[in-house]
Design an enzyme around this catalytic site. Sequence first.
Site, short mmCIF file in Angstrom:
data_model
loop_
_atom_site.label_atom_id
_atom_site.label_comp_id
_atom_site.label_asym_id
_atom_site.label_seq_id
_atom_site.Cartn_x
_atom_site.Cartn_y
_atom_site.Cartn_z
N PHE A 99 -0.64 5.23 -3.02
CA PHE A 99 -1.85 5.89 -1.78
C PHE A 99 -3.18 4.80 -1.78
O PHE A 99 -4.18 5.53 -1.57
CB PHE A 99 -2.88 7.23 -3.18
CG PHE A 99 -1.35 7.90 -2.80
CD1 PHE A 99 -0.88 8.48 -2.12
CD2 PHE A 99 -0.47 8.05 -4.10
CE1 PHE A 99 0.77 9.80 -1.83
CE2 PHE A 99 0.82 9.06 -4.50
CZ PHE A 99 0.70 9.79 -3.10
N CYS A 142 -1.86 20.61 -10.40
CA CYS A 142 -0.88 20.56 -9.46
C CYS A 142 0.60 21.22 -9.89
O CYS A 142 1.14 20.06 -10.58
CB CYS A 142 -0.81 20.67 -8.03
SG CYS A 142 0.89 21.74 -7.79
#
Length: 1059
Positions: free
Chosen positions: A407, A693
């Site tokens: 990323f 998460c």
Amino acid sequence: MKFLLLSALLFLHSSLAWTREKHYYIGITEAVWDYASGSEEKELISVDTEQSNFYLRNGPDRIGRKYKKALYSEYTDGTFTKTIDKPAWLGFLGPVIKAEVGDKVSVHVKNFASRPYTFHAHGVTYTKANEGAIYPDNTTDFQRADDKLFPGQQYLYVLRANEPSPGEGDSNCVTRIYHSHVDAPKDIASGLIGPLILCKKGSLHKEKEENIDQEFVLMFSVVDENLSWYLEDNIKTFCSEPEKVDKDNEDFQESNRMYSINGYTFGSLPGLSMCAEDRVKWYLFGMGNEVDVHSELFHGQALTSKNYHTDIINLFPATLIDVSMVAQNPGVWMLSCQNLNHLKAGLQAFFQVRDCNKPSPDDDIQDRHVRHYYIAAEETIWDYAPSGTDTFTGENFTSLGSDSRVFFEQGATRIGGSYKKLVYREYTDDSFTNRKERGPDEEHLGILGPVIWAEVGDIIRVTFHNKGQFPLSIQPMGVRFTKENEGTYYGPDGRSSKQASHVAPKETFTYEWTVPKEMGPTYADPVCLSKMYYSGVDLTKDIFTGLIGPMKICKKGSLLADGRQKDVDKEFYLFATVFDENESLLLDDNIRMFTTAPENVDKEDEDFQESNKMHSMNGFMYGNLPGLNMCLGESIVWYLFSAGNEADVHGIYFSGNTYLSKGERRDTANLFPHKSLTLLMTPDTEGSFDVECLTTDHYTGGMKQKYTVNQCKGQFEDVTLYQGERTYYIAAVEVEWDYSPSRDWEMELHHLQEQNVSNAFLDKEEFFIGSKYKKVVYREFTDSTFREQVKRRAEEEHLGMLGPLIHADVGAKVKVVFKNMATRPYSIHAHGVKTKSSTVAPTLPGEVRTYIWQIPERSGAGTEDSPCIPWAYYSTVDRVKDLYSGLIGPLIVCRKSYVKVFNPKKKMEFSLLFLVFDENESWYLDDNINTYPDHPEKDNKDNEEFIESNKMHAINGKMFGNLQGLTMHVGDEVNWYVMAMGNEIDLHTVHFHGHSFQYKHRGIHSSDVFDFFPGTYQTLEMFPQTPGTWLLHCHVTDHIHAGMVTTYTVLPNQETKSG
């Protein structure tokens, strides 16, 4: 089987006591269905005509919008000669079947189709001879007649509506369904599904629920015509050059997925019309596959579900929900799925609110307080991780081998971690020259716009100035607005205000919204409701470009002058999403600005696209979110919300502390597109903790942050007096695990279905691993010598791969003496408990370490919970790889006052984990490749088929009926402790055949399907009454076919046996 015959006789005998018998005559017919019927007369909703043409236009190798289907049709009587018309809005759904508690429902089904089908009902009671589902269940002869209705055959299905459905806390009438169940996913995809409405006794008047003016049934589904029994017929009939069709072509397959409501797509659903002030009941359900993550928004209206106010309804395959509303605001409004992929693909409809001159209640907004906000949309360069390092590992983002490198690497064809974005920012007045500075309490907001807050009775005025280069808007949730103030445009003209929904660059528009009582919190809601606002011109592109912000709508008199909630120390807003920068309005700008060879960028390249999916909270990744600081003992409110698509299935886990939400005690909150939650927390342990998460791809992708609890207000002490300590001796042991030690059940199922199918997960073949894998599991030992493993009793056989069932009471301690008998470091850590340290120390191979878990009040059931609630424990050295390697088990925490001894009924408890074990992520993948395939040297770990073959869709680590030990008796009281973990595909709608269950959620509710996601732990209470072997499975299409199915057996009680 004698007891089954006896059961049937008992049912026949008891039928005399039923108050009413109802008859339905239903034929299974074949017809051509048009998914956009009538669209010639009206314009379809579509931002992009190319998008609607992709699904609706036929051609040489495209079927288009018409498909042959099998449908349930209602007839007047047993001659099956005259059909009964149904409302246009019902679409291809079967007729509405209604019953009150106490009714006997006789459904006469005749098959006019060209292949076998059945009729299987949810939520009602039936014997094995009336189940209408085919699978190996030890039945014979007459009990099998219902399992398959051949062409021309007729069968009478006898159903009984009885307690516990609907539950005490349910609405008067609740949503259930019926469908064919030879191969349920294929039968349903072919069209055989319909609604069944179950009502409390005395609540129907002339077949309509009392005090309800209008009622509608809606199914939200991505209908996969590739799975239909009629695919070949449809190719031959509707493709102009059928011989050119490649059924494995991805574009062809996608063109056959119809994003529809009741079989209508792109706004073509007819007949949803009501008067303003009508009391409307919506019976809603989802159906389908992993893609079926639905977030339904009824524009301009306030909904009530289970006594809570809401404007978003989340639906998944076989989710069953009913909501009510009083229709307001005359006009044509959109009903849409806010899953951004679904929105683009046509999952929308219109409903019309007419002005019928019905009297409306007096306006309750008096002493109106106007809250005025000045908000601009403006461009900024946003850095997803300004520190440059992963605070969890201390590594640089572009370190070789790091999860973050994909990323954050910047180069010839990679953008990196900074993007040009559009954001909402607040100004002091309508000159838009002085931006409001954010204080320390707002530091954590990050990319989000300013908090818009209001109390019931207020007017919100937002003056919006567009400093961007595209038309933009502000669309709120949780407030009331007129058509002239709606920030979402949906043509044709006259349905929306172009002025409010398309504010041009450099233009300004003032929105006015109100907060009437019906939009505010109910008695059951928290003091403040978490909501959001966003730009609605092109919802997908606008949100992913950065245009979203938080709102909170509060009870009157609950806020201080500066908007903070009274009696609350701190408030935090968290927005979890996978920002898909590929969808940004500014993608081309970002390619030009940040890549070094923009001309070489291929925007369709999968690796490029993946590098632009930023797994973030408030626009920050890998622990870079600042400002989440609080003090021990403070009253904290978390406002959570999300947006996105089916990948945005989030399990937001707060390590080290628990919270209360709607009376339930949890530490993991599930979020979906456009869902919002309010959580109440009182942190009781000092240290640095994770908020992350649990969806594994999101966790490794950077959706994890830190929050800090400090000692700052004198001494805060835990005054809990922990009485009693229970010791468990648990080891991590490496084993050979077989997901399917017997293929008999699976083979018999396919034989009964008359299908000859291979199994990509279990068939070993030449290159695949098969059903056996080396794994590591938690196992209990007798003492600290770890010489003798505790043998599992019959009632523990069902645990399978899971570690031992650990029990604890509130106010006690659990001491886990843990030995690592495996070959790499592991640990053991439980959700929900309190520990002395915020870090979990790894235990090296051969070492023994003691872990102490305290069980304070906040670890036990909330006021609206079942007395005993489940948590999970697992290894946290590498949260993802440790889990998939096999290390997980259940912890059950019960209230102090919960007495199990004096209950005359036998108490049974079963713990289930629904998880797609991704063996590609296991520590032992290389060992398994070297051990099990015939030609390990030829295996390619990057091969898609090989990767898919290692995803084991299991219940407690067993597939296709191999999970044993789920046995109980009629009259037992059964607690099912159900858990789910895993990845984006781990949405599990768990369905029990034969029985409904109860669950607590501000009252007692009943269903036979419950939704589970990564980090969901729930107690389901069942009181078995019908003997037999019953199917228990996940209702998600791919999960059924992949083996996430087993059976449970209900034996007759002792009295019946002896008699």
